[in-house]
Design an enzyme around this catalytic site. Structure first.
Site, PDB file in Angstrom:
ATOM      1  N   TYR A  23     -22.412  75.204  55.169  1.00 34.85           N
ATOM      2  CA  TYR A  23     -22.425  73.949  54.396  1.00 34.85           C
ATOM      3  C   TYR A  23     -23.351  74.076  53.180  1.00 34.85           C
ATOM      4  CZ  TYR A  23     -22.777  68.868  53.631  1.00 34.85           C
ATOM      5  OH  TYR A  23     -22.761  67.592  53.105  1.00 34.85           O
ATOM      6  N   LYS A  71     -22.325  73.859  49.206  1.00 36.14           N
ATOM      7  CA  LYS A  71     -22.847  72.795  48.342  1.00 36.14           C
ATOM      8  C   LYS A  71     -23.670  73.375  47.189  1.00 36.14           C
ATOM      9  CE  LYS A  71     -21.042  69.256  50.426  1.00 36.14           C
ATOM     10  NZ  LYS A  71     -19.991  68.486  49.746  1.00 36.14           N
TER      11      LYS A  71
HETATM   12  P1  NDP Z   1     -16.858  61.636  55.829  1.00 34.15           P
HETATM   13  O1  NDP Z   1     -16.712  62.672  56.868  1.00 34.15           O
HETATM   14  O2  NDP Z   1     -17.121  60.209  56.228  1.00 34.15           O
HETATM   15  O3  NDP Z   1     -15.570  61.644  54.857  1.00 34.15           O
HETATM   16  C1  NDP Z   1     -15.103  62.844  54.338  1.00 34.15           C
HETATM   17  C2  NDP Z   1     -13.795  62.583  53.630  1.00 34.15           C
HETATM   18  O4  NDP Z   1     -13.290  63.844  53.167  1.00 34.15           O
HETATM   19  C3  NDP Z   1     -12.738  61.992  54.553  1.00 34.15           C
HETATM   20  O5  NDP Z   1     -11.981  61.043  53.849  1.00 34.15           O
HETATM   21  C4  NDP Z   1     -11.900  63.212  54.898  1.00 34.15           C
HETATM   22  O6  NDP Z   1     -10.562  62.935  55.235  1.00 34.15           O
HETATM   23  C5  NDP Z   1     -11.947  63.956  53.589  1.00 34.15           C
HETATM   24  N1  NDP Z   1     -11.533  65.352  53.759  1.00 34.15           N
HETATM   25  C6  NDP Z   1     -12.107  66.299  54.532  1.00 34.15           C
HETATM   26  N2  NDP Z   1     -11.433  67.452  54.442  1.00 34.15           N
HETATM   27  C7  NDP Z   1     -10.396  67.212  53.591  1.00 34.15           C
HETATM   28  C8  NDP Z   1      -9.334  68.008  53.098  1.00 34.15           C
HETATM   29  N3  NDP Z   1      -9.187  69.280  53.469  1.00 34.15           N
HETATM   30  N4  NDP Z   1      -8.463  67.454  52.223  1.00 34.15           N
HETATM   31  C9  NDP Z   1      -8.584  66.159  51.846  1.00 34.15           C
HETATM   32  N5  NDP Z   1      -9.568  65.361  52.302  1.00 34.15           N
HETATM   33  C10 NDP Z   1     -10.455  65.877  53.160  1.00 34.15           C
HETATM   34  O7  NDP Z   1     -18.004  62.179  54.885  1.00 34.15           O
HETATM   35  P2  NDP Z   1     -19.064  61.453  53.924  1.00 34.15           P
HETATM   36  O8  NDP Z   1     -18.483  60.262  53.298  1.00 34.15           O
HETATM   37  O9  NDP Z   1     -20.319  61.346  54.662  1.00 34.15           O
HETATM   38  O10 NDP Z   1     -19.259  62.614  52.844  1.00 34.15           O
HETATM   39  C11 NDP Z   1     -18.533  62.656  51.628  1.00 34.15           C
HETATM   40  C12 NDP Z   1     -19.079  63.807  50.808  1.00 34.15           C
HETATM   41  O11 NDP Z   1     -20.469  63.632  50.613  1.00 34.15           O
HETATM   42  C13 NDP Z   1     -18.890  65.164  51.465  1.00 34.15           C
HETATM   43  O12 NDP Z   1     -18.596  66.132  50.490  1.00 34.15           O
HETATM   44  C14 NDP Z   1     -20.252  65.417  52.081  1.00 34.15           C
HETATM   45  O13 NDP Z   1     -20.503  66.785  52.229  1.00 34.15           O
HETATM   46  C15 NDP Z   1     -21.157  64.783  51.064  1.00 34.15           C
HETATM   47  N6  NDP Z   1     -22.461  64.407  51.570  1.00 34.15           N
HETATM   48  C16 NDP Z   1     -22.603  63.497  52.588  1.00 34.15           C
HETATM   49  C17 NDP Z   1     -23.861  63.160  53.028  1.00 34.15           C
HETATM   50  C18 NDP Z   1     -24.086  62.168  54.088  1.00 34.15           C
HETATM   51  O14 NDP Z   1     -25.237  61.935  54.431  1.00 34.15           O
HETATM   52  N7  NDP Z   1     -23.069  61.519  54.620  1.00 34.15           N
HETATM   53  C19 NDP Z   1     -25.051  63.768  52.465  1.00 34.15           C
HETATM   54  C20 NDP Z   1     -24.789  64.694  51.425  1.00 34.15           C
HETATM   55  C21 NDP Z   1     -23.545  64.989  51.004  1.00 34.15           C
HETATM   56  P3  NDP Z   1     -10.088  62.822  56.793  1.00 34.15           P
HETATM   57  O15 NDP Z   1     -10.406  61.411  57.168  1.00 34.15           O
HETATM   58  O16 NDP Z   1      -8.639  63.116  56.749  1.00 34.15           O
HETATM   59  O17 NDP Z   1     -10.878  63.836  57.563  1.00 34.15           O
END
Ligand code: NDP
Length: 242
Positions: free
Chosen positions: A148, A152
């Site tokens: 991860y 990132k």
């Molecule tokens: P979630 O797991 O709640 O949501 C992730 C989203 O990405 C979902 O809608 C998921 O769809 C989608 N997704 C995953 N893989 C794919 C794919 N192959 N194709 C299309 N869509 C995909 O994550 P967060 O909202 O927490 O995180 C969002 C972003 O922020 C990420 O990049 C994460 O790394 C980053 N982030 C989050 C933090 C946190 O504290 N939450 C901290 C730092 C960064 P599906 O529902 O189909 O799986």
């Protein structure tokens, strides 16, 4: 065409993975500003006013088809937010090739596929905003998160290379690095890990998805026209100095 609160004409905005969490809040923010908002999504229910286009960022043809569908409805994408991301945590010595590759493929190569496809229309239009959602872990590192963190951190090189290539064409590319935000992704962490992180966050609390969305909206606004290749931490001070 509706105008945003700051009199910016409505734009065609594409956010990947807006079914929940941070992506959802970002999409809602642009909808509230009066933009035409679409999401490339795999599953889940979408916020009101968001055009959903099925897709998977791991697949180039799927990304390209999703962009074409959005362009047909909303016009060329002017603002793109590469938000879709996954974790597959594990200690280095036990991390499989599959778990390393899967995280890189979604988080880094997925963002590359999205930015590459977006760039064609942006170059033609001579304007565009690319925002990549990274993580504090990309700079800070994270035990059990080699895959991860590497994915990132890679986004920083991606955004900065795009800035050098396309900065002269009215296109900006920036990275937002959230800290620990209250979403499904962080709720899944082991309790002891959560407690340790909370103790290390100077703000003394988790971040809220709206706090990420506000920064993304700013980076897409006219006020941010001269910001490119930047990494904007939104982490309550957790990663400062990195
Ligand atoms: P979630 O797991 O709640 O949501 C992730 C989203 O990405 C979902 O809608 C998921 O769809 C989608 N997704 C995953 N893989 C794919 C794919 N192959 N194709 C299309 N869509 C995909 O994550 P967060 O909202 O927490 O995180 C969002 C972003 O922020 C990420 O990049 C994460 O790394 C980053 N982030 C989050 C933090 C946190 O504290 N939450 C901290 C730092 C960064 P599906 O529902 O189909 O799986």
């Amino acid at each position: 065409m509706p105008a945003t609160s700051s009199d910016v004409p409505a734009r065609s905005v594409l956010v990947t993975g807006a079914s929940r969490g941070i992506g959802r809040a970002i999409a809602e923010r642009f909808v509230a500003a009066g933009d035409r908002v679409a999401t490339l999504h795999r599953s889940g229910e979408l916020p009101a006013g968001v055009l959903g286009v099925p897709g998977d960022v791991r697949d180039t043809a799927s990304v390209d088809a999703a962009f074409s569908a959005v362009e047909a409805e909303h016009g060329p994408v002017e603002v793109v937010v590469a938000n879709a991301g996954i974790t597959r945590d594990g200690l280095l010595m036990r991390m499989s090739d599959e778990d390393f590759a899967a995280v890189l493929d979604t988080n880094l190569t997925g963002a590359f596929r999205v930015a590459r496809r977006a760039s064609t229309g942006m170059i033609r239009a001579r304007r565009g905003r690319i925002v990549l959602i990274s993580s504090v872990v990309g700079m800070y590192g994270g035990a059990g998160q080699a895959n991860y963190a590497a994915s990132k951190a890679g986004l920083v090189g991606l955004a900065r290379s795009i800035t050098r290539e396309l900065g002269g064409r009215g296109i900006t590319a920036n990275v937002v690095a959230p800290g620990f935000i209250d979403t499904a992704m962080t709720q899944d962490l082991p309790e002891d890990v959560k407690a340790r992180y909370l103790a290390a966050i100077p703000a003394g609390r988790w971040g809220q998805v709206e706090e990420i969305a506000g920064v993304v909206e700013f980076l897409a606004s006219p006020a941010a026209a001269y910001i490119s290749g930047a990494v904007i931490p939104v982490d309550g001070g957790l990663g400062m100095g990195h």
